[in-house]
Design an enzyme around this catalytic site. Structure first.
Site, PDB file in Angstrom:
ATOM      1  CE1 TYR A   1      57.463  24.736  78.917  1.00  0.00           C
ATOM      2  CE2 TYR A   1      56.009  23.116  77.922  1.00  0.00           C
ATOM      3  CZ  TYR A   1      56.212  24.158  78.794  1.00  0.00           C
ATOM      4  OH  TYR A   1      55.162  24.626  79.537  1.00  0.00           O
TER       5      TYR A   1
ATOM      6  CE  LYS B   1      65.499  36.071  88.021  1.00  0.00           C
ATOM      7  NZ  LYS B   1      64.821  37.033  88.905  1.00  0.00           N
TER       8      LYS B   1
ATOM      9  CG  ASP C   1      61.728  38.789  89.257  1.00  0.00           C
ATOM     10  OD1 ASP C   1      61.999  39.357  88.173  1.00  0.00           O
ATOM     11  OD2 ASP C   1      62.503  38.834  90.237  1.00  0.00           O
TER      12      ASP C   1
ATOM     13  CG  ASP D   1      53.169  27.019  80.655  1.00  0.00           C
ATOM     14  OD1 ASP D   1      52.042  26.947  80.133  1.00  0.00           O
ATOM     15  OD2 ASP D   1      53.527  26.326  81.635  1.00  0.00           O
TER      16      ASP D   1
ATOM     17  CG  ASP E   1      47.987  29.429  82.713  1.00  0.00           C
ATOM     18  OD1 ASP E   1      47.769  29.332  81.483  1.00  0.00           O
ATOM     19  OD2 ASP E   1      47.848  28.484  83.503  1.00  0.00           O
TER      20      ASP E   1
HETATM   21  C1  IPM Z   1      49.793  25.150  77.601  1.00  0.00           C
HETATM   22  C2  IPM Z   1      49.794  23.956  78.508  1.00  0.00           C
HETATM   23  C3  IPM Z   1      50.816  22.966  77.971  1.00  0.00           C
HETATM   24  C4  IPM Z   1      52.178  23.634  78.046  1.00  0.00           C
HETATM   25  C5  IPM Z   1      50.829  21.598  78.683  1.00  0.00           C
HETATM   26  C6  IPM Z   1      49.451  20.963  78.695  1.00  0.00           C
HETATM   27  C7  IPM Z   1      51.836  20.675  78.063  1.00  0.00           C
HETATM   28  O1  IPM Z   1      50.043  24.336  79.809  1.00  0.00           O
HETATM   29  O2  IPM Z   1      49.515  24.984  76.392  1.00  0.00           O
HETATM   30  O3  IPM Z   1      50.031  26.254  78.082  1.00  0.00           O
HETATM   31  O4  IPM Z   1      52.819  23.652  79.108  1.00  0.00           O
HETATM   32  O5  IPM Z   1      52.608  24.165  77.036  1.00  0.00           O
HETATM   33 MG    MG Z   2      50.102  26.416  80.151  1.00  0.00          MG
END
Ligand code: IPM
Ligand code: MG
Length: 361
Positions: A142, A192, A224, A248, A252
């Site tokens: 990032y 990894k 993975d 990240d 999710d």
């Molecule tokens: C998160 C989002 C952000 C990230 C984006 C919107 C920049 O996906 O907070 O997880 O990748 O950190």
């Molecule tokens: Mg995210």
């Protein structure tokens, strides 16, 4: 009376609605726990771009630095989608993380029994799942340099750099071990290291930190494999610690495994500052309709009470009030299923507040 200064950044889309609900809940907490919150508003995201030309005005940053905690709604929307990466609302988010040095992003993902059917997994697989992803938030690809698209022998080449110093790894590992110690004492470190040197260092430093936390059980998983285990045996995870990009993605995945995105809170903390926000986005398609689910933001405020203000009891009370409201069958449209009561943002908030007061008695 104890007073806490809270910077309130409502942002875009449904941001203002869900933050307003959360402020109502916090006002009730003031009465129930004899504390005082001083809310001060600042601009962020698309709304800030429209009014000031930048997604994170200096004034907002100053406000955050003068506050005890930051409460954020959501940023972004189609109106600003065509701006270059550098000028987008999301840039405000990335900058505030870096400026406030919020290096640990805590994303709890737990199954709410009344909502167990909203998980895409079988109830018997997902039942009892209660994990927390600790995602490093200010390093990795990032922010690593060099980055960009360059020309090499007349061809374009895109470069990002995965980079971690041992200190960056150590401080987030310490946070994760501390949190695991207060939970079920199990930490999974994800990397990894079979391919990446930076991951080899990650693993080594996590093991060094482990020496100070012998009471916490540590396992290492390749990213993975971890992605696979998260859907195979989600309830076996307690705390997961990993780098920015892996975190990240895995957070999710953890979110979808337990059901609704509208229920997921988060905290981003450093040594000095902390920011609390829902995991979901600004949902511009339903903004202004009064149907947004405020629970993720309300639960983010519950984390704020626990992690920033030492108000564990009040934080837990909010969680219990949310659980009771779900048990009573109240649902915003995003979590609605047949046989439950469909309500809007205001009604959901009112029911949670009613239960807060009842449970406190
Ligand atoms: C998160 C989002 C952000 C990230 C984006 C919107 C920049 O996906 O907070 O997880 O990748 O950190
Ligand atoms: Mg995210």
């Amino acid at each position: 009376m104890k007073t806490f200064k809270v910077a309130v950044l409502k942002g875009d889309g449904i941001g203002p609605e869900i933050v307003n609900s959360t402020l109502e809940v916090l006002r009730v907490i003031e009465d129930l726990f004899e504390v005082k919150f001083e809310f001060r508003e600042g601009l962020i995201g698309g709304t800030a771009i429209d009014k000031t030309g930048t997604p994170l005005p200096e004034e907002t940053l100053k406000l955050c630095k003068e506050s005890d905690a930051v409460l954020l709604g959501a940023v972004g929307g189609p109106k600003w989608d065509n701006l270059p990466t550098d000028k987008r609302p999301e840039k405000g988010l990335l900058r505030i993380r870096k400026e406030l040095d919020l290096y640990a992003n805590l994303r709890p993902a737990k199954v709410w029994e009344p909502l167990i059917d909203s998980s895409p997994l079988k109830p018997e697989v997902v039942r009892g799942t209660d994990m927390l992803v600790v995602r490093e938030l200010t390093g990795d690809v990032y922010y690593g340099e060099p980055r960009g698209v360059f020309e090499e022998n007349g061809k374009r080449v895109g470069i990002n750099t995965m980079r971690y110093t041992e200190d960056e790894i150590r401080r987030v590992a310490v946070k994760a071990f501390e949190i695991a110690r207060k939970r079920r004492k199990k930490l999974t470190s994800v990397d990894k290291s079979n391919v990446l040197e930076v991951s080899g260092l990650w693993k080594e430093v996590v093991e060094e930190v482990h020496k100070d936390y012998p009471d916490v059980e540590l396992e290492h998983l390749y990213v993975d494999n971890c992605a696979m285990q998260l859907v195979r045996r989600p309830s076996s995870f307690d705390v997961i610690v990993t780098g920015n990009i892996f975190g990240d993605i895995l957070s999710d995945e953890a979110g979808v495994v337990v059901g609704s995105l509208g229920m997921l809170p988060s905290a981003s903390v450093g040594d000095r500052y902390a920011l609390y926000e829902p995991v979901h986005g600004s949902a511009p398609d339903i903004a202004g309709q009064g149907i947004a689910n405020p629970i993720a933001t309300i639960l983010s405020a519950s984390m704020m009470l626990k992690y920033s203000f030492g108000m564990d009891q009040a934080g837990e009370l909010i969680e219990k009030a949310v659980e009771k409201t779900l048990e009573e069958g109240y649902r915003t449209p995003d979590i609605y299923s047949e046989g439950t009561k469909k309500v809007g943002t205001e009604e959901m908030t009112a029911q949670i507040i009613k239960n807060l007061k009842e449970l406190k008695r």
